[in-house]
Design a protein around this motif. Structure first.
Motif, PDB file in Angstrom:
ATOM      1  N   TRP A 234       0.831  -1.198   0.000  1.00 56.38           N
ATOM      2  CA  TRP A 234       0.000   0.000   0.000  1.00 56.38           C
ATOM      3  C   TRP A 234       0.870   1.254   0.000  1.00 56.38           C
ATOM      4  N   ILE A 235       1.868   1.279   0.861  1.00 52.99           N
ATOM      5  CA  ILE A 235       2.770   2.428   0.915  1.00 52.99           C
ATOM      6  C   ILE A 235       3.554   2.550  -0.391  1.00 52.99           C
ATOM      7  N   LEU A 236       4.001   1.417  -0.926  1.00 49.75           N
ATOM      8  CA  LEU A 236       4.748   1.442  -2.184  1.00 49.75           C
ATOM      9  C   LEU A 236       3.885   1.963  -3.327  1.00 49.75           C
ATOM     10  N   ALA A 237       2.614   1.590  -3.360  1.00 49.20           N
ATOM     11  CA  ALA A 237       1.716   2.082  -4.412  1.00 49.20           C
ATOM     12  C   ALA A 237       1.548   3.601  -4.316  1.00 49.20           C
ATOM     13  N   ILE A 238       1.421   4.126  -3.107  1.00 43.61           N
ATOM     14  CA  ILE A 238       1.288   5.571  -2.935  1.00 43.61           C
ATOM     15  C   ILE A 238       2.558   6.282  -3.390  1.00 43.61           C
ATOM     16  N   LEU A 239       3.707   5.763  -2.996  1.00 47.64           N
ATOM     17  CA  LEU A 239       4.975   6.367  -3.425  1.00 47.64           C
ATOM     18  C   LEU A 239       5.130   6.287  -4.938  1.00 47.64           C
ATOM     19  N   TYR A 243       5.653   9.389  -7.417  1.00 48.24           N
ATOM     20  CA  TYR A 243       6.789   9.402  -8.339  1.00 48.24           C
ATOM     21  C   TYR A 243       6.342   9.646  -9.775  1.00 48.24           C
ATOM     22  N   ALA A 244       5.202   9.055 -10.162  1.00 41.87           N
ATOM     23  CA  ALA A 244       4.702   9.236 -11.526  1.00 41.87           C
ATOM     24  C   ALA A 244       4.311  10.680 -11.786  1.00 41.87           C
ATOM     25  N   PHE A 245       3.704  11.333 -10.809  1.00 48.43           N
ATOM     26  CA  PHE A 245       3.249  12.698 -11.009  1.00 48.43           C
ATOM     27  C   PHE A 245       4.377  13.717 -10.950  1.00 48.43           C
ATOM     28  N   LYS A 246       5.567  13.286 -10.594  1.00 48.32           N
ATOM     29  CA  LYS A 246       6.697  14.208 -10.630  1.00 48.32           C
ATOM     30  C   LYS A 246       7.792  13.757 -11.596  1.00 48.32           C
ATOM     31  N   SER A 247       7.503  12.722 -12.401  1.00 49.62           N
ATOM     32  CA  SER A 247       8.492  12.235 -13.362  1.00 49.62           C
ATOM     33  C   SER A 247       8.620  13.219 -14.524  1.00 49.62           C
ATOM     34  N   PHE A 248       9.821  13.668 -14.752  1.00 47.90           N
ATOM     35  CA  PHE A 248      10.078  14.646 -15.806  1.00 47.90           C
ATOM     36  C   PHE A 248      11.321  14.303 -16.608  1.00 47.90           C
ATOM     37  N   ASP A 249      12.352  13.799 -15.945  1.00 45.19           N
ATOM     38  CA  ASP A 249      13.673  13.666 -16.563  1.00 45.19           C
ATOM     39  C   ASP A 249      13.658  12.795 -17.809  1.00 45.19           C
ATOM     40  N   PHE A 250      13.070  11.592 -17.702  1.00 45.87           N
ATOM     41  CA  PHE A 250      13.099  10.671 -18.834  1.00 45.87           C
ATOM     42  C   PHE A 250      12.289  11.208 -20.015  1.00 45.87           C
ATOM     43  N   PHE A 251      11.165  11.853 -19.744  1.00 41.53           N
ATOM     44  CA  PHE A 251      10.383  12.428 -20.833  1.00 41.53           C
ATOM     45  C   PHE A 251      11.146  13.560 -21.514  1.00 41.53           C
ATOM     46  N   VAL A 293      -2.605  16.808  -6.515  1.00 40.19           N
ATOM     47  CA  VAL A 293      -2.764  15.354  -6.619  1.00 40.19           C
ATOM     48  C   VAL A 293      -1.745  14.647  -5.737  1.00 40.19           C
ATOM     49  N   VAL A 294      -0.501  15.124  -5.752  1.00 43.57           N
ATOM     50  CA  VAL A 294       0.540  14.522  -4.916  1.00 43.57           C
ATOM     51  C   VAL A 294       0.199  14.669  -3.439  1.00 43.57           C
ATOM     52  N   ALA A 295      -0.310  15.839  -3.043  1.00 38.57           N
ATOM     53  CA  ALA A 295      -0.678  16.059  -1.643  1.00 38.57           C
ATOM     54  C   ALA A 295      -1.811  15.138  -1.216  1.00 38.57           C
ATOM     55  N   VAL A 296      -2.786  14.944  -2.105  1.00 39.17           N
ATOM     56  CA  VAL A 296      -3.888  14.036  -1.785  1.00 39.17           C
ATOM     57  C   VAL A 296      -3.367  12.613  -1.586  1.00 39.17           C
ATOM     58  N   CYS A 297      -2.417  12.202  -2.408  1.00 39.86           N
ATOM     59  CA  CYS A 297      -1.838  10.865  -2.263  1.00 39.86           C
ATOM     60  C   CYS A 297      -0.945  10.766  -1.034  1.00 39.86           C
ATOM     61  N   ALA A 298      -0.357  11.876  -0.617  1.00 34.66           N
ATOM     62  CA  ALA A 298       0.546  11.856   0.533  1.00 34.66           C
ATOM     63  C   ALA A 298      -0.195  11.718   1.851  1.00 34.66           C
ATOM     64  N   VAL A 299      -1.465  12.119   1.889  1.00 32.17           N
ATOM     65  CA  VAL A 299      -2.228  12.056   3.147  1.00 32.17           C
ATOM     66  C   VAL A 299      -2.345  10.625   3.670  1.00 32.17           C
ATOM     67  N   PRO A 300      -2.819   9.647   2.873  1.00 36.78           N
ATOM     68  CA  PRO A 300      -2.873   8.272   3.402  1.00 36.78           C
ATOM     69  C   PRO A 300      -1.495   7.705   3.703  1.00 36.78           C
ATOM     70  N   TYR A 301      -0.473   8.144   2.967  1.00 34.72           N
ATOM     71  CA  TYR A 301       0.883   7.681   3.259  1.00 34.72           C
ATOM     72  C   TYR A 301       1.326   8.137   4.646  1.00 34.72           C
ATOM     73  N   VAL A 302       1.118   9.409   4.951  1.00 37.38           N
ATOM     74  CA  VAL A 302       1.510   9.936   6.263  1.00 37.38           C
ATOM     75  C   VAL A 302       0.695   9.270   7.371  1.00 37.38           C
ATOM     76  N   ARG A 303      -0.589   9.057   7.125  1.00 41.51           N
ATOM     77  CA  ARG A 303      -1.424   8.403   8.135  1.00 41.51           C
ATOM     78  C   ARG A 303      -0.977   6.978   8.391  1.00 41.51           C
ATOM     79  N   ARG A 304      -0.579   6.264   7.335  1.00 41.69           N
ATOM     80  CA  ARG A 304      -0.093   4.897   7.512  1.00 41.69           C
ATOM     81  C   ARG A 304       1.214   4.885   8.299  1.00 41.69           C
TER      82      ARG A 304
END
Length: 311
Positions: A234-239, A243-251, A293-304
């Motif tokens: 679950w934590i890995l999926a959130i991370l 990571y996907a929403f901040k991926s820039f370098d390869f593109f 979007v990243v902040a919304v995903c970070a909330v359950p991560y921090v809670r976990r």
């Protein structure tokens, strides 16, 4: 010559010796130790974020980038939400998320299961994975761009078996999935190391009991180990989503958002809007939407994480 004397408290000392130093409590408090970190955080993170938010609600362009910015409220957000480019970039980012989640959870679990067994070959593969994970994206992206070019190494290998050249990066349809595959290749070592560490923490008694009951290796991994790794997955999926929403370098290295705009994800769209079209306010607005979007995903991560910390 010093003489041995006994103090009223029963402590033996030598006459003529200097008096023992009295311990003094340091004047620094935990808050004082946190001040340098807070200063660095404000200077390197909070201040740029504040400027980014200010740009997203202002009219910023090449003519007034160093001058005063006129406040426009939520007009930039309304324009970004109504723009088809923003929605197209969002769906491409979601597609990237899907590829990375499947790769990190499914392939990561399989590779972690294989590498959980001790041995020289496992150690060698783990070392290579750490090297891949630590490789700078600009360097790895340049290598992949050479391999995936229309006349590159991968098409040369396919030509030896009679397969024509594949437009990995020049086709609007294939480019997004190709770059997503490269990003998944880059993030897979991290997922493997995380899942492997969680597998090694599973009690051996559980594995041995399953073996006594006749369960095979992969059945044990699927029926016994995988359910125990759900919190880690679950934590890995959130991370992975973050990571996907901040991926820039390869593109940026592989396609620069092309061909056309077929690989424009939200970070890429934000960059090229701000620094190619010089529409800084719209670029900042797209970046803020990505951050939401990243902040919304970070909330359950921090809670976990907080739930796992003993109180």
């Amino acid at each position: 010559m010093s003489q041995v004397v006994t103090t009223p408290t029963g402590v033996t000392a030598h006459r003529g010796d200097p008096p023992p130093r009295r311990r003094t409590r340091s004047s620094l408090t935990p808050l004082g130790f946190g001040v340098p970190a807070a200063v660095v955080l404000v200077a390197m993170a909070l201040y740029p974020l504040a400027v980014l938010f200010q740009m997203s609600v202002s009219d910023v362009g090449p003519s007034n980038i160093v001058g005063g910015w006129s406040f426009v409220g939520l007009d930039n957000f309304a324009d970004a939400v109504q723009s088809s480019e923003t929605w197209d970039a969002l769906w491409r980012t979601v597609a990237l998320c899907a590829v990375l989640v499947v790769s990190n959870l499914a392939l990561g679990f399989v590779s972690a299961s294989v590498l959980a067994e001790p041995g020289r070959l496992s150690n060698l593969v783990l070392g290579l994975m750490v090297f891949v994970w630590a490789l700078p994206p600009l360097v790895a992206g340049s290598v992949w761009k050479f391999l995936l070019d229309d006349s590159g190494g991968l098409n040369a290998v396919l030509a030896t078996v009679g397969v024509g050249p594949v437009p990995w990066l020049s086709s609007p349809v294939a480019a997004l999935w190709t770059v997503s595959g490269v990003v998944a290749w880059s993030s897979l070592p991290f997922a493997t190391l995380i899942l492997r560490g969680a597998m090694l923490a599973v009690p051996k008694e559980v594995i041995e009991a399953a073996a006594i009951d006749g369960a095979g290796y992969w059945m044990t991994r699927a029926r016994i180990v995988a359910p125990l790794l759900r919190p880690t997955m679950w934590i890995l999926a959130i991370l992975t989503v973050i990571y996907a929403f901040k991926s820039f370098d390869f593109f940026y290295v592989l396609t620069e958002g092309g061909p056309g705009s077929s690989t424009n994800t939200l970070p890429v769209l934000s960059y090229y809007t701000a620094f190619t079209q010089f529409d800084m306010s719209t670029g900042a607005t797209v970046a803020v939407l990505s951050m939401v979007v990243v902040a919304v995903c970070a909330v359950p991560y921090v809670r976990r994480i907080n739930a796992e910390v003993p109180q």
